[in-house]
Design a protein around this motif. Structure first.
Motif, PDB file in Angstrom:
ATOM      1  N   LYS A   1      31.415  69.799  84.679  1.00 56.01           N
ATOM      2  CA  LYS A   1      32.899  70.136  84.743  1.00 56.01           C
ATOM      3  C   LYS A   1      33.036  71.373  83.992  1.00 56.01           C
ATOM      4  N   ASN A   2      34.169  71.873  84.425  1.00 51.43           N
ATOM      5  CA  ASN A   2      34.468  73.286  83.786  1.00 51.43           C
ATOM      6  C   ASN A   2      35.380  73.464  82.777  1.00 51.43           C
ATOM      7  N   ARG A   3      36.065  72.286  82.480  1.00 56.55           N
ATOM      8  CA  ARG A   3      36.982  72.079  81.604  1.00 56.55           C
ATOM      9  C   ARG A   3      38.189  73.030  81.377  1.00 56.55           C
ATOM     10  N   ARG A   4      38.752  73.876  82.389  1.00 58.20           N
ATOM     11  CA  ARG A   4      39.729  74.554  82.524  1.00 58.20           C
ATOM     12  C   ARG A   4      41.069  73.803  82.778  1.00 58.20           C
ATOM     13  N   THR A   5      41.952  74.093  82.118  1.00 55.79           N
ATOM     14  CA  THR A   5      43.220  73.367  81.982  1.00 55.79           C
ATOM     15  C   THR A   5      44.180  74.112  83.017  1.00 55.79           C
ATOM     16  N   ALA A   6      45.183  73.462  83.301  1.00 54.85           N
ATOM     17  CA  ALA A   6      46.188  74.126  84.084  1.00 54.85           C
ATOM     18  C   ALA A   6      46.813  75.445  83.354  1.00 54.85           C
ATOM     19  N   LEU A   7      46.796  75.512  82.065  1.00 56.04           N
ATOM     20  CA  LEU A   7      47.081  76.580  81.088  1.00 56.04           C
ATOM     21  C   LEU A   7      46.102  77.856  81.519  1.00 56.04           C
ATOM     22  N   HIS A   8      44.810  77.480  81.419  1.00 62.47           N
ATOM     23  CA  HIS A   8      44.083  78.383  81.724  1.00 62.47           C
ATOM     24  C   HIS A   8      44.154  79.136  83.010  1.00 62.47           C
ATOM     25  N   ILE A   9      44.246  78.279  84.116  1.00 63.57           N
ATOM     26  CA  ILE A   9      44.569  78.671  85.447  1.00 63.57           C
ATOM     27  C   ILE A   9      45.764  79.711  85.701  1.00 63.57           C
ATOM     28  N   CYS A  10      47.004  79.190  84.996  1.00 63.26           N
ATOM     29  CA  CYS A  10      48.147  79.959  85.397  1.00 63.26           C
ATOM     30  C   CYS A  10      47.678  81.263  84.541  1.00 63.26           C
ATOM     31  N   VAL A  11      47.250  81.304  83.515  1.00 61.74           N
ATOM     32  CA  VAL A  11      46.926  82.555  82.634  1.00 61.74           C
ATOM     33  C   VAL A  11      46.035  83.515  83.716  1.00 61.74           C
ATOM     34  N   GLN A  12      45.176  82.829  84.030  1.00 62.58           N
ATOM     35  CA  GLN A  12      44.095  83.563  84.732  1.00 62.58           C
ATOM     36  C   GLN A  12      44.838  84.112  86.286  1.00 62.58           C
ATOM     37  N   MET A  13      45.672  83.359  86.706  1.00 66.48           N
ATOM     38  CA  MET A  13      46.559  83.875  87.939  1.00 66.48           C
ATOM     39  C   MET A  13      47.685  84.887  87.443  1.00 66.48           C
ATOM     40  N   ARG A  14      47.672  85.161  86.312  1.00 62.39           N
ATOM     41  CA  ARG A  14      48.996  86.032  85.580  1.00 62.39           C
ATOM     42  C   ARG A  14      50.086  85.327  86.131  1.00 62.39           C
ATOM     43  N   ARG A  15      50.310  84.165  86.079  1.00 60.08           N
ATOM     44  CA  ARG A  15      51.744  83.417  86.336  1.00 60.08           C
ATOM     45  C   ARG A  15      52.377  83.183  85.148  1.00 60.08           C
ATOM     46  N   LEU A  16      53.195  84.212  84.705  1.00 63.86           N
ATOM     47  CA  LEU A  16      53.882  84.083  83.367  1.00 63.86           C
ATOM     48  C   LEU A  16      54.932  82.853  83.236  1.00 63.86           C
ATOM     49  N   SER A  17      55.910  82.792  84.046  1.00 66.12           N
ATOM     50  CA  SER A  17      56.806  81.844  84.232  1.00 66.12           C
ATOM     51  C   SER A  17      56.009  80.286  84.144  1.00 66.12           C
ATOM     52  N   GLU A  18      55.158  80.121  84.864  1.00 70.16           N
ATOM     53  CA  GLU A  18      54.455  78.628  84.849  1.00 70.16           C
ATOM     54  C   GLU A  18      53.701  78.629  83.384  1.00 70.16           C
ATOM     55  N   THR A  19      53.044  79.688  83.014  1.00 71.49           N
ATOM     56  CA  THR A  19      52.392  79.458  81.761  1.00 71.49           C
ATOM     57  C   THR A  19      53.516  79.210  80.667  1.00 71.49           C
ATOM     58  N   GLU A  20      54.614  79.987  80.423  1.00 75.48           N
ATOM     59  CA  GLU A  20      55.680  79.515  79.626  1.00 75.48           C
ATOM     60  C   GLU A  20      56.090  78.041  79.890  1.00 75.48           C
ATOM     61  N   TRP A  21      56.350  77.565  81.165  1.00 76.91           N
ATOM     62  CA  TRP A  21      56.668  76.254  81.471  1.00 76.91           C
ATOM     63  C   TRP A  21      55.639  75.254  80.727  1.00 76.91           C
ATOM     64  N   LEU A  22      54.422  75.487  80.991  1.00 77.13           N
ATOM     65  CA  LEU A  22      53.428  74.740  80.480  1.00 77.13           C
ATOM     66  C   LEU A  22      53.313  74.419  78.894  1.00 77.13           C
ATOM     67  N   LEU A  23      53.468  75.720  78.174  1.00 79.47           N
ATOM     68  CA  LEU A  23      53.648  75.736  76.675  1.00 79.47           C
ATOM     69  C   LEU A  23      54.787  75.074  76.355  1.00 79.47           C
ATOM     70  N   HIS A  24      56.072  75.310  76.843  1.00 83.66           N
ATOM     71  CA  HIS A  24      57.080  74.547  76.628  1.00 83.66           C
ATOM     72  C   HIS A  24      57.028  73.176  76.768  1.00 83.66           C
ATOM     73  N   HIS A  25      56.465  72.567  77.437  1.00 81.20           N
ATOM     74  CA  HIS A  25      56.312  71.119  77.711  1.00 81.20           C
ATOM     75  C   HIS A  25      54.991  70.606  77.100  1.00 81.20           C
ATOM     76  N   GLY A  26      54.435  71.250  76.193  1.00 75.82           N
ATOM     77  CA  GLY A  26      53.325  70.754  75.405  1.00 75.82           C
ATOM     78  C   GLY A  26      51.818  70.960  75.687  1.00 75.82           C
ATOM     79  N   ALA A  27      51.598  71.711  76.338  1.00 79.39           N
ATOM     80  CA  ALA A  27      50.112  72.423  76.870  1.00 79.39           C
ATOM     81  C   ALA A  27      49.652  73.047  75.624  1.00 79.39           C
TER      82      ALA A  27
END
Length: 103
Positions: A1-27
């Motif tokens: 199991k790689n233990r990568r979260t949606a946050l890890h993936i969004c940051v790796q893909m340089r998806r700023l708005s998705e990263t902000e959204w995840l943090l705003h919603h409690g990631a």
């Protein structure tokens, strides 16, 4: 199991708005993946403005406005950078205590 979260993936893909959204919603940016990287460390390396904002918010919640000032000074572009949901900036956190030296 790689233990990568949606946050890890969004940051790796340089998806700023998705990263902000995840943090705003409690990631949880402190979760660590299989390589030992936290989402927060990845954010620091990929989105320095967002990292300064997270650091400023954390220190403001602890009442440590000197650390808020330091977080803003380390990345001057972050001082007026606002997130998409609250509009709060690093400077807002620095000024929130009414300390004129910090703000």
């Amino acid at each position: 199991k790689n233990r990568r979260t949606a946050l890890h993936i969004c940051v790796q893909m340089r998806r700023l708005s998705e990263t902000e959204w995840l943090l705003h919603h409690g990631a949880n940016p402190l979760l660590i993946d299989e390589l030992g990287d936290s989402g927060l460390q990845m954010i620091k390396n990929t989105f320095p403005n967002l990292y300064a904002k997270i650091a400023a918010k954390f220190y403001a919640s602890k009442g440590d406005y000197q650390k808020v000032k330091e977080a803003c000074e380390k990345n001057p572009f972050a001082v007026n950078w606002a997130d998409n949901w609250t509009g709060v900036t690093c400077l807002h956190y620095a000024a929130s205590d009414g300390d004129e030296e910090v703000s």
